[in-house]
Scaffold this motif. Structure first.
Motif, PDB file in Angstrom:
ATOM      1  N   GLN A   1       0.825  -1.210   0.000  1.00 33.82           N
ATOM      2  CA  GLN A   1       0.000   0.000   0.000  1.00 33.82           C
ATOM      3  C   GLN A   1       0.861   1.263   0.000  1.00 33.82           C
ATOM      4  O   GLN A   1       0.542   2.237  -0.690  1.00 33.82           O
ATOM      5  CB  GLN A   1      -0.937   0.002   1.211  1.00 33.82           C
ATOM      6  CG  GLN A   1      -2.039  -1.033   1.138  1.00 33.82           C
ATOM      7  CD  GLN A   1      -3.039  -0.873   2.260  1.00 33.82           C
ATOM      8  OE1 GLN A   1      -3.686   0.161   2.393  1.00 33.82           O
ATOM      9  NE2 GLN A   1      -3.170  -1.893   3.091  1.00 33.82           N
ATOM     10  N   GLN A   2       1.950   1.245   0.752  1.00 33.71           N
ATOM     11  CA  GLN A   2       2.814   2.424   0.776  1.00 33.71           C
ATOM     12  C   GLN A   2       3.494   2.620  -0.568  1.00 33.71           C
ATOM     13  O   GLN A   2       3.691   3.765  -1.008  1.00 33.71           O
ATOM     14  CB  GLN A   2       3.845   2.312   1.903  1.00 33.71           C
ATOM     15  CG  GLN A   2       4.605   3.595   2.197  1.00 33.71           C
ATOM     16  CD  GLN A   2       3.728   4.738   2.665  1.00 33.71           C
ATOM     17  OE1 GLN A   2       2.876   5.239   1.907  1.00 33.71           O
ATOM     18  NE2 GLN A   2       3.922   5.170   3.901  1.00 33.71           N
ATOM     19  N   ARG A   3       3.852   1.545  -1.242  1.00 29.29           N
ATOM     20  CA  ARG A   3       4.443   1.682  -2.577  1.00 29.29           C
ATOM     21  C   ARG A   3       3.424   2.230  -3.571  1.00 29.29           C
ATOM     22  O   ARG A   3       3.774   3.019  -4.461  1.00 29.29           O
ATOM     23  CB  ARG A   3       4.992   0.334  -3.048  1.00 29.29           C
ATOM     24  CG  ARG A   3       6.303  -0.036  -2.358  1.00 29.29           C
ATOM     25  CD  ARG A   3       6.923  -1.266  -2.967  1.00 29.29           C
ATOM     26  NE  ARG A   3       6.323  -2.487  -2.457  1.00 29.29           N
ATOM     27  CZ  ARG A   3       6.377  -3.665  -3.076  1.00 29.29           C
ATOM     28  NH1 ARG A   3       6.976  -3.769  -4.244  1.00 29.29           N
ATOM     29  NH2 ARG A   3       5.828  -4.733  -2.531  1.00 29.29           N
ATOM     30  N   VAL A   4       2.148   1.848  -3.434  1.00 27.54           N
ATOM     31  CA  VAL A   4       1.102   2.447  -4.268  1.00 27.54           C
ATOM     32  C   VAL A   4       0.978   3.938  -3.958  1.00 27.54           C
ATOM     33  O   VAL A   4       0.816   4.767  -4.865  1.00 27.54           O
ATOM     34  CB  VAL A   4      -0.253   1.738  -4.048  1.00 27.54           C
ATOM     35  CG1 VAL A   4      -1.371   2.465  -4.798  1.00 27.54           C
ATOM     36  CG2 VAL A   4      -0.178   0.287  -4.520  1.00 27.54           C
ATOM     37  N   ALA A   5       1.076   4.303  -2.673  1.00 23.83           N
ATOM     38  CA  ALA A   5       1.008   5.719  -2.307  1.00 23.83           C
ATOM     39  C   ALA A   5       2.155   6.503  -2.943  1.00 23.83           C
ATOM     40  O   ALA A   5       1.975   7.656  -3.362  1.00 23.83           O
ATOM     41  CB  ALA A   5       1.041   5.863  -0.788  1.00 23.83           C
ATOM     42  N   ILE A   6       3.329   5.898  -3.031  1.00 26.11           N
ATOM     43  CA  ILE A   6       4.459   6.549  -3.702  1.00 26.11           C
ATOM     44  C   ILE A   6       4.162   6.717  -5.189  1.00 26.11           C
ATOM     45  O   ILE A   6       4.386   7.786  -5.770  1.00 26.11           O
ATOM     46  CB  ILE A   6       5.751   5.755  -3.482  1.00 26.11           C
ATOM     47  CG1 ILE A   6       6.152   5.796  -1.996  1.00 26.11           C
ATOM     48  CG2 ILE A   6       6.888   6.304  -4.352  1.00 26.11           C
ATOM     49  CD1 ILE A   6       7.314   4.892  -1.646  1.00 26.11           C
ATOM     50  N   ALA A   7       3.631   5.663  -5.819  1.00 25.27           N
ATOM     51  CA  ALA A   7       3.270   5.755  -7.237  1.00 25.27           C
ATOM     52  C   ALA A   7       2.226   6.836  -7.463  1.00 25.27           C
ATOM     53  O   ALA A   7       2.282   7.588  -8.451  1.00 25.27           O
ATOM     54  CB  ALA A   7       2.757   4.403  -7.737  1.00 25.27           C
ATOM     55  N   ARG A   8       1.262   6.929  -6.551  1.00 28.27           N
ATOM     56  CA  ARG A   8       0.217   7.953  -6.678  1.00 28.27           C
ATOM     57  C   ARG A   8       0.827   9.348  -6.619  1.00 28.27           C
ATOM     58  O   ARG A   8       0.443  10.242  -7.391  1.00 28.27           O
ATOM     59  CB  ARG A   8      -0.808   7.771  -5.557  1.00 28.27           C
ATOM     60  CG  ARG A   8      -1.936   8.785  -5.585  1.00 28.27           C
ATOM     61  CD  ARG A   8      -2.908   8.564  -4.441  1.00 28.27           C
ATOM     62  NE  ARG A   8      -2.257   8.644  -3.134  1.00 28.27           N
ATOM     63  CZ  ARG A   8      -2.895   8.439  -1.990  1.00 28.27           C
ATOM     64  NH1 ARG A   8      -4.172   8.115  -1.982  1.00 28.27           N
ATOM     65  NH2 ARG A   8      -2.237   8.538  -0.840  1.00 28.27           N
ATOM     66  N   ALA A   9       1.775   9.567  -5.715  1.00 32.72           N
ATOM     67  CA  ALA A   9       2.428  10.880  -5.636  1.00 32.72           C
ATOM     68  C   ALA A   9       3.239  11.161  -6.897  1.00 32.72           C
ATOM     69  O   ALA A   9       3.234  12.291  -7.414  1.00 32.72           O
ATOM     70  CB  ALA A   9       3.328  10.943  -4.401  1.00 32.72           C
ATOM     71  N   LEU A  10       3.921  10.150  -7.411  1.00 30.94           N
ATOM     72  CA  LEU A  10       4.732  10.331  -8.617  1.00 30.94           C
ATOM     73  C   LEU A  10       3.875  10.579  -9.859  1.00 30.94           C
ATOM     74  O   LEU A  10       4.358  11.170 -10.834  1.00 30.94           O
ATOM     75  CB  LEU A  10       5.607   9.098  -8.844  1.00 30.94           C
ATOM     76  CG  LEU A  10       6.725   8.858  -7.828  1.00 30.94           C
ATOM     77  CD1 LEU A  10       7.367   7.498  -8.072  1.00 30.94           C
ATOM     78  CD2 LEU A  10       7.771   9.959  -7.898  1.00 30.94           C
ATOM     79  N   ALA A  11       2.620  10.152  -9.829  1.00 30.69           N
ATOM     80  CA  ALA A  11       1.752  10.303 -10.993  1.00 30.69           C
ATOM     81  C   ALA A  11       1.505  11.765 -11.342  1.00 30.69           C
ATOM     82  O   ALA A  11       1.148  12.084 -12.477  1.00 30.69           O
ATOM     83  CB  ALA A  11       0.417   9.597 -10.754  1.00 30.69           C
TER      84      ALA A  11
END
Length: 241
Positions: free
Chosen positions: A141-151
């Motif tokens: 989930q935290q890695r998805v949160a990082i991807a979301r910020a990078l988007a």
């Protein structure tokens, strides 16, 4: 990339930040250390406009943090990852990552989806695109949160203790993603207690206590010869655990 001068922050009579001066160069990784309650998270929240300074100056990518218009511009170039993942539970991983680019940036859904898939590959989760957050581990989930910020294609990434809510065996998978961002040249400010990460990745380390920056130096100098007695006391307690 980030300039802070004479920053103060009060919550009522409580002075949380006191006379903060900080500079972060483009492509630099700065780690902020310090005990709980020292003002580290409040400083990050001031950098992207989640908190309004009581006094002082902040500029991000040359944009002064003054007025709603400029704060909006700063948020567009700044990504933030929190202790808690804050994913939308009713949306898939792919939908979580594409939501802001479509509704804030105005990207076409197909373009945002293609970009999101690339980012999920970057964080090692391409196969989880159609899963819901409840099916993922905390580290995932935290890695998805990082991807979301990078988007949102930020120029600066702010991390507020991104591994503190994770089980110990899941911490490394998140730190590995952050190390990859550092290698790619992302400007990063990271609040963390992960000393190994700080030693390996940071260009500069900042130590805060009671709302002040007590010590800051290039990483090797900071760890090998801390200039302040309070920093040495902190290390003696942390490294004894």
């Amino acid at each position: 990339m980030i300039k802070v001068h004479g920053l103060y922050k009060h919550f009522g009579p409580n002075e949380v930040l006191r006379n903060i001066d900080l500079a972060v160069e483009e492509g630099q990784v700065v780690v902020i250390l310090g005990p709980s309650g020292s003002g580290k998270s409040t400083l990050l929240r001031c950098l992207n406009g989640l908190e309004t300074p009581s006094k002082g100056e902040i500029a991000v990518d040359g944009i002064p943090a003054r007025g709603p218009h400029n704060i909006h511009r700063i948020r567009q170039v700044t990504g933030m990852v929190f202790q808690q993942f804050n994913l939308f539970p009713h949306k898939t991983v792919l939908e979580n990552v594409t939501l802001a680019p479509v509704h804030v940036r105005g990207l076409r859904p197909e373009d945002a989806g293609a970009r999101a898939q690339l980012l999920l590959e970057k964080v090692g989760l391409p196969e989880k695109a159609n899963e819901y957050p409840s099916k993922l581990s905390g580290g995932q989930q935290q890695r998805v949160a990082i991807a979301r910020a990078l988007a949102m294609d930020p120029k600066v990434m702010l991390f507020d203790e991104p591994t503190s809510a994770l089980d110990p065996e899941l911490i490394s998978e998140v730190l590995d993603v952050m190390k990859g961002l550092a290698r790619d040249g992302m400007t990063m400010v990271v609040v963390t207690h992960e000393m190994g990460f700080a030693r390996e990745v940071a260009d500069k380390v900042v130590f805060m206590d009671h709302g002040e920056i007590i010590d800051q130096a290039p990483t090797q100098q900071f760890f090998d010869a801390p200039a302040h007695e309070r920093t040495r006391q902190f290390f003696s307690k942390i490294l004894r655990r």
